[in-house]
Design a protein around this motif. Structure first.
Motif, PDB file in Angstrom:
ATOM      1  N   MET A   1       1.035  -0.932   0.011  1.00  0.00           N
ATOM      2  CA  MET A   1       0.260  -0.135   0.187  1.00  0.00           C
ATOM      3  C   MET A   1       1.233   1.319   0.304  1.00  0.00           C
ATOM      4  O   MET A   1       2.143   0.770   0.386  1.00  0.00           O
ATOM      5  CB  MET A   1      -1.099  -0.220   1.453  1.00  0.00           C
ATOM      6  CG  MET A   1      -2.185   0.968   1.030  1.00  0.00           C
ATOM      7  SD  MET A   1      -2.973   0.774   2.952  1.00  0.00           S
ATOM      8  CE  MET A   1      -3.500  -0.712   2.558  1.00  0.00           C
ATOM      9  N   LEU A   2       0.505   2.384  -0.379  1.00  0.00           N
ATOM     10  CA  LEU A   2       1.447   3.144  -1.154  1.00  0.00           C
ATOM     11  C   LEU A   2       0.484   4.860  -0.165  1.00  0.00           C
ATOM     12  O   LEU A   2      -0.517   5.085   0.404  1.00  0.00           O
ATOM     13  CB  LEU A   2       1.243   3.784  -2.337  1.00  0.00           C
ATOM     14  CG  LEU A   2       1.825   2.757  -3.339  1.00  0.00           C
ATOM     15  CD1 LEU A   2       1.595   3.022  -4.665  1.00  0.00           C
ATOM     16  CD2 LEU A   2       3.749   2.581  -2.891  1.00  0.00           C
ATOM     17  N   ASN A   3       1.763   5.758   0.059  1.00  0.00           N
ATOM     18  CA  ASN A   3       1.522   7.142   0.799  1.00  0.00           C
ATOM     19  C   ASN A   3       1.083   7.891  -0.011  1.00  0.00           C
ATOM     20  O   ASN A   3       1.427   8.247  -1.195  1.00  0.00           O
ATOM     21  CB  ASN A   3       1.933   7.495   1.503  1.00  0.00           C
ATOM     22  CG  ASN A   3       1.740   8.942   2.188  1.00  0.00           C
ATOM     23  OD1 ASN A   3       1.820  10.089   1.483  1.00  0.00           O
ATOM     24  ND2 ASN A   3       1.291   8.929   3.777  1.00  0.00           N
ATOM     25  N   ARG A   4      -0.380   8.582  -0.824  1.00  0.00           N
ATOM     26  CA  ARG A   4      -0.929   9.264  -1.633  1.00  0.00           C
ATOM     27  C   ARG A   4      -0.531  10.703  -1.478  1.00  0.00           C
ATOM     28  O   ARG A   4      -0.630  11.373  -2.930  1.00  0.00           O
ATOM     29  CB  ARG A   4      -2.465   8.874  -1.142  1.00  0.00           C
ATOM     30  CG  ARG A   4      -3.036   8.085  -1.580  1.00  0.00           C
ATOM     31  CD  ARG A   4      -5.352   8.125  -1.094  1.00  0.00           C
ATOM     32  NE  ARG A   4      -5.485   9.048  -1.793  1.00  0.00           N
ATOM     33  CZ  ARG A   4      -6.811   8.925  -1.797  1.00  0.00           C
ATOM     34  NH1 ARG A   4      -7.143   9.043  -0.430  1.00  0.00           N
ATOM     35  NH2 ARG A   4      -7.396  10.862  -2.702  1.00  0.00           N
ATOM     36  N   LEU A   5       0.618  11.042  -0.399  1.00  0.00           N
ATOM     37  CA  LEU A   5       0.888  12.293  -0.559  1.00  0.00           C
ATOM     38  C   LEU A   5       2.163  12.014  -1.509  1.00  0.00           C
ATOM     39  O   LEU A   5       3.096  12.617  -2.222  1.00  0.00           O
ATOM     40  CB  LEU A   5       1.363  12.939   0.659  1.00  0.00           C
ATOM     41  CG  LEU A   5      -0.400  14.177   1.376  1.00  0.00           C
ATOM     42  CD1 LEU A   5       0.958  14.273   3.073  1.00  0.00           C
ATOM     43  CD2 LEU A   5      -0.783  14.756   0.361  1.00  0.00           C
ATOM     44  N   LEU A   6       3.090  10.983  -1.156  1.00  0.00           N
ATOM     45  CA  LEU A   6       4.573  10.773  -2.265  1.00  0.00           C
ATOM     46  C   LEU A   6       3.635  10.372  -3.444  1.00  0.00           C
ATOM     47  O   LEU A   6       4.656  10.381  -4.381  1.00  0.00           O
ATOM     48  CB  LEU A   6       4.427   9.301  -1.673  1.00  0.00           C
ATOM     49  CG  LEU A   6       5.485   9.620   0.436  1.00  0.00           C
ATOM     50  CD1 LEU A   6       6.657   8.284   0.781  1.00  0.00           C
ATOM     51  CD2 LEU A   6       6.134  11.296   0.471  1.00  0.00           C
ATOM     52  N   GLU A   7       2.869   9.930  -3.316  1.00  0.00           N
ATOM     53  CA  GLU A   7       2.207   9.454  -4.393  1.00  0.00           C
ATOM     54  C   GLU A   7       2.248  10.507  -6.149  1.00  0.00           C
ATOM     55  O   GLU A   7       2.574  10.197  -7.193  1.00  0.00           O
ATOM     56  CB  GLU A   7       1.503   8.009  -4.742  1.00  0.00           C
ATOM     57  CG  GLU A   7       1.577   6.784  -4.711  1.00  0.00           C
ATOM     58  CD  GLU A   7       2.499   6.099  -5.756  1.00  0.00           C
ATOM     59  OE1 GLU A   7       1.766   5.849  -6.983  1.00  0.00           O
ATOM     60  OE2 GLU A   7       3.445   6.253  -4.983  1.00  0.00           O
ATOM     61  N   LEU A  18      12.448   9.008  -0.495  1.00  0.00           N
ATOM     62  CA  LEU A  18      12.431   7.025   0.138  1.00  0.00           C
ATOM     63  C   LEU A  18      13.243   6.883   0.653  1.00  0.00           C
ATOM     64  O   LEU A  18      13.612   5.957   1.185  1.00  0.00           O
ATOM     65  CB  LEU A  18      11.166   6.018  -0.956  1.00  0.00           C
ATOM     66  CG  LEU A  18      10.151   6.644  -1.188  1.00  0.00           C
ATOM     67  CD1 LEU A  18       8.595   5.701  -1.880  1.00  0.00           C
ATOM     68  CD2 LEU A  18       8.704   6.522  -0.034  1.00  0.00           C
ATOM     69  N   GLU A  19      14.161   7.049  -0.027  1.00  0.00           N
ATOM     70  CA  GLU A  19      15.853   6.157   0.140  1.00  0.00           C
ATOM     71  C   GLU A  19      16.331   6.397   1.339  1.00  0.00           C
ATOM     72  O   GLU A  19      16.967   6.336   2.179  1.00  0.00           O
ATOM     73  CB  GLU A  19      16.707   6.931  -1.829  1.00  0.00           C
ATOM     74  CG  GLU A  19      16.395   5.956  -2.176  1.00  0.00           C
ATOM     75  CD  GLU A  19      17.468   6.864  -3.578  1.00  0.00           C
ATOM     76  OE1 GLU A  19      18.426   8.005  -3.294  1.00  0.00           O
ATOM     77  OE2 GLU A  19      17.531   5.790  -4.808  1.00  0.00           O
ATOM     78  N   ARG A  20      15.872   7.806   1.873  1.00  0.00           N
ATOM     79  CA  ARG A  20      16.066   8.435   2.714  1.00  0.00           C
ATOM     80  C   ARG A  20      15.493   7.566   3.940  1.00  0.00           C
ATOM     81  O   ARG A  20      15.650   8.505   5.289  1.00  0.00           O
ATOM     82  CB  ARG A  20      16.626  10.013   2.967  1.00  0.00           C
ATOM     83  CG  ARG A  20      17.801   9.787   1.700  1.00  0.00           C
ATOM     84  CD  ARG A  20      17.497  11.157   1.613  1.00  0.00           C
ATOM     85  NE  ARG A  20      19.006  11.443   0.775  1.00  0.00           N
ATOM     86  CZ  ARG A  20      19.068  11.174  -0.534  1.00  0.00           C
ATOM     87  NH1 ARG A  20      18.048  10.390  -0.881  1.00  0.00           N
ATOM     88  NH2 ARG A  20      19.952  11.700  -1.517  1.00  0.00           N
ATOM     89  N   PHE A  44       4.679   8.967   6.685  1.00  0.00           N
ATOM     90  CA  PHE A  44       3.291   9.339   5.748  1.00  0.00           C
ATOM     91  C   PHE A  44       3.616   7.606   5.758  1.00  0.00           C
ATOM     92  O   PHE A  44       3.977   7.011   5.616  1.00  0.00           O
ATOM     93  CB  PHE A  44       4.644   9.366   4.763  1.00  0.00           C
ATOM     94  CG  PHE A  44       5.045  10.956   4.145  1.00  0.00           C
ATOM     95  CD1 PHE A  44       4.289  11.704   4.211  1.00  0.00           C
ATOM     96  CD2 PHE A  44       6.872  10.949   5.086  1.00  0.00           C
ATOM     97  CE1 PHE A  44       4.908  13.156   2.977  1.00  0.00           C
ATOM     98  CE2 PHE A  44       6.862  12.120   4.275  1.00  0.00           C
ATOM     99  CZ  PHE A  44       6.667  13.678   3.905  1.00  0.00           C
ATOM    100  N   PRO A  45       2.117   7.946   6.209  1.00  0.00           N
ATOM    101  CA  PRO A  45       1.412   5.617   6.673  1.00  0.00           C
ATOM    102  C   PRO A  45       0.962   5.152   5.216  1.00  0.00           C
ATOM    103  O   PRO A  45       0.624   6.000   4.531  1.00  0.00           O
ATOM    104  CB  PRO A  45       0.035   6.457   7.702  1.00  0.00           C
ATOM    105  CG  PRO A  45       0.171   7.739   7.992  1.00  0.00           C
ATOM    106  CD  PRO A  45       1.370   8.704   7.185  1.00  0.00           C
TER     107      PRO A  45
END
Length: 232
Positions: A1-7, A18-20, A44-45
Protein backbone atom coordinates in the motif's frame (compact mmCIF):
# COMPACT_ATOMS: atom_id res chain seq x y z
CA UNK A 1 0.00 0.00 0.00
CA UNK A 2 1.27 3.47 -0.88
CA UNK A 3 1.08 6.94 0.61
CA UNK A 4 -1.01 9.21 -1.59
CA UNK A 5 1.01 12.37 -0.90
CA UNK A 6 4.19 10.64 -1.97
CA UNK A 7 2.43 9.23 -5.01
CA UNK A 8 1.55 12.82 -5.99
CA UNK A 9 5.27 13.60 -6.39
CA UNK A 10 7.25 13.22 -9.61
CA UNK A 11 8.95 9.79 -9.63
CA UNK A 12 12.46 11.22 -9.21
CA UNK A 13 11.49 13.34 -6.18
CA UNK A 14 9.60 10.42 -4.63
CA UNK A 15 12.50 8.00 -5.14
CA UNK A 16 15.02 10.45 -3.67
CA UNK A 17 12.88 10.94 -0.56
CA UNK A 18 12.11 7.25 -0.03
CA UNK A 19 15.80 6.36 -0.19
CA UNK A 20 16.18 8.42 2.99
CA UNK A 21 13.12 7.04 4.79
CA UNK A 22 12.76 4.10 7.14
CA UNK A 23 9.68 1.86 7.12
CA UNK A 24 8.45 1.67 10.72
CA UNK A 25 5.55 -0.13 12.43
CA UNK A 26 2.93 1.86 14.33
CA UNK A 27 0.45 0.32 16.77
CA UNK A 28 -2.18 1.53 19.24
CA UNK A 29 -2.10 3.01 21.82
CA UNK A 30 1.18 4.55 20.69
CA UNK A 31 1.36 8.35 20.94
CA UNK A 32 3.65 9.90 18.35
CA UNK A 33 3.61 13.23 20.14
CA UNK A 34 1.73 15.34 22.66
CA UNK A 35 0.91 19.04 22.28
CA UNK A 36 4.12 21.03 22.72
CA UNK A 37 6.46 18.12 21.94
CA UNK A 38 9.33 18.73 19.55
CA UNK A 39 8.58 17.03 16.22
CA UNK A 40 11.69 15.05 15.38
CA UNK A 41 10.22 13.01 12.49
CA UNK A 42 7.65 13.26 9.75
CA UNK A 43 5.60 10.09 9.12
CA UNK A 44 3.88 9.17 5.86
CA UNK A 45 1.48 6.32 6.80
CA UNK A 46 0.92 3.54 4.30
CA UNK A 47 -1.32 1.17 6.27
CA UNK A 48 -1.42 2.65 9.82
CA UNK A 49 -3.77 5.47 10.75
CA UNK A 50 -3.57 8.10 13.47
CA UNK A 51 -6.06 10.38 15.24
CA UNK A 52 -5.28 14.04 15.76
CA UNK A 53 -6.74 14.93 19.14
CA UNK A 54 -7.31 18.39 20.61
CA UNK A 55 -6.83 18.48 24.38
CA UNK A 56 -7.52 21.11 27.04
CA UNK A 57 -7.88 21.45 30.83
CA UNK A 58 -7.11 17.80 31.54
CA UNK A 59 -10.04 16.45 29.47
CA UNK A 60 -9.67 13.27 27.42
CA UNK A 61 -9.71 15.26 24.20
CA UNK A 62 -11.73 15.63 21.03
CA UNK A 63 -10.80 14.17 17.68
CA UNK A 64 -10.04 16.99 15.24
CA UNK A 65 -8.96 14.81 12.34
CA UNK A 66 -7.54 11.51 11.22
CA UNK A 67 -4.49 10.71 9.10
CA UNK A 68 -4.05 7.57 7.03
CA UNK A 69 -2.27 6.87 3.78
CA UNK A 70 -3.70 10.08 2.30
CA UNK A 71 -1.62 12.28 4.57
CA UNK A 72 1.34 12.88 6.85
CA UNK A 73 2.10 13.27 10.57
CA UNK A 74 4.53 16.05 11.33
CA UNK A 75 3.24 18.20 8.47
CA UNK A 76 3.95 21.21 10.71
CA UNK A 77 7.63 20.86 9.73
CA UNK A 78 6.74 21.96 6.20
CA UNK A 79 5.76 25.35 7.68
CA UNK A 80 8.91 25.67 9.76
CA UNK A 81 7.02 24.78 12.96
CA UNK A 82 8.97 22.52 15.31
CA UNK A 83 6.38 21.72 18.01
CA UNK A 84 3.16 19.71 17.81
CA UNK A 85 -0.15 21.52 18.37
CA UNK A 86 -2.21 18.31 18.78
CA UNK A 87 -1.87 14.82 20.21
CA UNK A 88 -1.12 12.22 17.55
CA UNK A 89 -2.59 8.91 18.76
CA UNK A 90 -2.21 5.74 16.70
CA UNK A 91 -5.66 4.18 16.17
CA UNK A 92 -4.93 1.47 13.62
CA UNK A 93 -1.80 -0.71 13.32
CA UNK A 94 0.33 -0.72 10.21
CA UNK A 95 3.38 0.81 8.60
CA UNK A 96 4.61 4.30 7.81
CA UNK A 97 7.57 5.84 6.04
CA UNK A 98 9.55 7.90 8.58
CA UNK A 99 12.06 10.66 7.88
CA UNK A 100 13.99 12.72 10.42
CA UNK A 101 13.13 16.41 10.68
CA UNK A 102 16.64 17.32 9.54
CA UNK A 103 16.50 15.08 6.48
CA UNK A 104 12.99 16.31 5.67
CA UNK A 105 14.19 19.92 5.74
CA UNK A 106 16.83 19.05 3.15
CA UNK A 107 14.26 17.31 0.96
CA UNK A 108 11.89 20.26 1.27
CA UNK A 109 14.61 22.69 0.15
CA UNK A 110 15.50 20.63 -2.91
CA UNK A 111 12.00 19.57 -4.03
CA UNK A 112 9.49 22.25 -5.00
CA UNK A 113 6.82 19.58 -5.72
CA UNK A 114 7.21 18.19 -2.17
CA UNK A 115 6.72 21.63 -0.64
CA UNK A 116 3.70 22.26 -2.88
CA UNK A 117 2.02 18.96 -2.01
CA UNK A 118 2.60 19.41 1.74
CA UNK A 119 1.30 22.98 1.71
CA UNK A 120 -1.82 21.88 -0.15
CA UNK A 121 -2.30 19.09 2.37
CA UNK A 122 -2.06 21.61 5.20
CA UNK A 123 -4.87 23.55 3.50
CA UNK A 124 -6.97 20.36 3.46
CA UNK A 125 -6.37 19.86 7.19
CA UNK A 126 -7.11 23.48 8.07
CA UNK A 127 -10.40 23.23 6.20
CA UNK A 128 -11.23 20.04 8.10
CA UNK A 129 -10.28 21.53 11.47
CA UNK A 130 -12.42 24.58 10.77
CA UNK A 131 -15.38 22.42 9.83
CA UNK A 132 -15.05 20.24 12.95
CA UNK A 133 -16.33 22.95 15.30
CA UNK A 134 -19.42 23.48 13.16
CA UNK A 135 -19.96 19.71 12.92
CA UNK A 136 -19.80 19.19 16.69
CA UNK A 137 -22.14 22.13 17.28
CA UNK A 138 -24.86 21.56 14.70
CA UNK A 139 -24.88 17.94 13.48
CA UNK A 140 -26.64 15.06 15.21
CA UNK A 141 -24.58 12.36 16.91
CA UNK A 142 -25.84 9.76 14.44
CA UNK A 143 -24.61 11.85 11.49
CA UNK A 144 -21.25 12.48 13.14
CA UNK A 145 -20.80 8.82 14.02
CA UNK A 146 -21.52 7.83 10.41
CA UNK A 147 -18.95 10.38 9.26
CA UNK A 148 -16.18 9.11 11.53
CA UNK A 149 -16.91 5.47 10.70
CA UNK A 150 -16.54 6.29 7.00
CA UNK A 151 -13.34 8.23 7.65
CA UNK A 152 -11.95 5.37 9.72
CA UNK A 153 -12.80 2.87 7.00
CA UNK A 154 -11.01 5.04 4.45
CA UNK A 155 -7.90 4.96 6.64
CA UNK A 156 -8.16 1.30 7.69
CA UNK A 157 -9.12 -0.02 4.23
CA UNK A 158 -11.37 -2.53 5.93
CA UNK A 159 -15.09 -2.87 6.65
CA UNK A 160 -14.27 -4.20 10.14
CA UNK A 161 -13.19 -1.53 12.62
CA UNK A 162 -11.88 -2.24 16.13
CA UNK A 163 -13.69 0.61 17.90
CA UNK A 164 -15.42 0.45 21.27
CA UNK A 165 -18.33 2.74 22.12
CA UNK A 166 -16.23 4.23 24.91
CA UNK A 167 -13.39 5.11 22.51
CA UNK A 168 -15.85 6.62 20.02
CA UNK A 169 -17.42 8.66 22.81
CA UNK A 170 -14.03 10.13 23.70
CA UNK A 171 -13.28 10.90 20.06
CA UNK A 172 -16.64 12.56 19.36
CA UNK A 173 -16.91 14.30 22.72
CA UNK A 174 -20.20 12.69 23.76
CA UNK A 175 -21.27 10.32 26.52
CA UNK A 176 -21.08 6.59 25.85
CA UNK A 177 -24.90 6.32 25.95
CA UNK A 178 -25.07 8.81 23.06
CA UNK A 179 -22.77 6.60 20.96
CA UNK A 180 -24.78 3.50 21.90
CA UNK A 181 -28.04 5.14 20.83
CA UNK A 182 -26.54 6.37 17.54
CA UNK A 183 -24.97 2.99 16.78
CA UNK A 184 -28.26 1.25 17.55
CA UNK A 185 -30.03 3.55 15.10
CA UNK A 186 -27.48 2.84 12.35
CA UNK A 187 -27.74 -0.88 13.10
CA UNK A 188 -31.53 -0.75 12.86
CA UNK A 189 -31.13 0.71 9.37
CA UNK A 190 -28.83 -2.22 8.46
CA UNK A 191 -25.89 0.10 7.84
CA UNK A 192 -23.56 -1.38 10.47
CA UNK A 193 -23.21 -4.37 12.75
CA UNK A 194 -21.30 -4.35 16.01
CA UNK A 195 -20.16 -6.88 18.60
CA UNK A 196 -17.31 -7.26 21.08
CA UNK A 197 -15.57 -3.99 20.22
CA UNK A 198 -15.75 -4.49 16.45
CA UNK A 199 -17.98 -2.41 14.18
CA UNK A 200 -18.63 -3.78 10.70
CA UNK A 201 -19.86 -1.51 7.93
CA UNK A 202 -22.47 -3.51 6.05
CA UNK A 203 -23.87 -0.81 3.73
CA UNK A 204 -21.27 1.75 2.70
CA UNK A 205 -23.58 3.67 0.35
CA UNK A 206 -26.29 3.87 3.00
CA UNK A 207 -23.80 5.04 5.62
CA UNK A 208 -22.65 7.82 3.30
CA UNK A 209 -26.27 8.97 3.02
CA UNK A 210 -26.58 8.91 6.82
CA UNK A 211 -23.41 10.97 7.37
CA UNK A 212 -23.36 14.75 7.58
CA UNK A 213 -22.04 16.64 4.55
CA UNK A 214 -18.72 17.22 6.36
CA UNK A 215 -17.55 13.83 5.08
CA UNK A 216 -18.28 14.64 1.44
CA UNK A 217 -16.89 18.17 1.83
CA UNK A 218 -13.57 16.81 3.11
CA UNK A 219 -13.29 14.39 0.20
CA UNK A 220 -14.02 17.23 -2.24
CA UNK A 221 -11.37 19.43 -0.63
CA UNK A 222 -8.76 16.69 -0.91
CA UNK A 223 -9.54 15.82 -4.53
CA UNK A 224 -9.51 19.50 -5.56
CA UNK A 225 -6.22 20.36 -3.84
CA UNK A 226 -4.39 17.06 -4.37
CA UNK A 227 -5.97 15.74 -7.60
CA UNK A 228 -5.23 12.34 -9.07
CA UNK A 229 -4.05 14.05 -12.22
CA UNK A 230 -1.10 15.65 -10.42
CA UNK A 231 0.58 12.27 -9.92
CA UNK A 232 3.40 11.84 -12.40
Amino acid sequence: MLNRLLEALPPSDRAHLLERCDSVPLAPPQVLYEPGDVIDHIHFPTSAFVSLVSTADGHDGLQAGMVGNEGALGWELSLGVQRAPLRALVQGPGLAWRLTAHAFARELSRSTPLARVLHRYVCVLLTEFGRSGLCHRFHAIEQRLARWLLTTQDCAHSTQLALTHEALGHMLGVRRVGITNAATALHARHLIDYRRGVITITDRAGLEQAACDCYRAHRRSYSELIPEGSRR
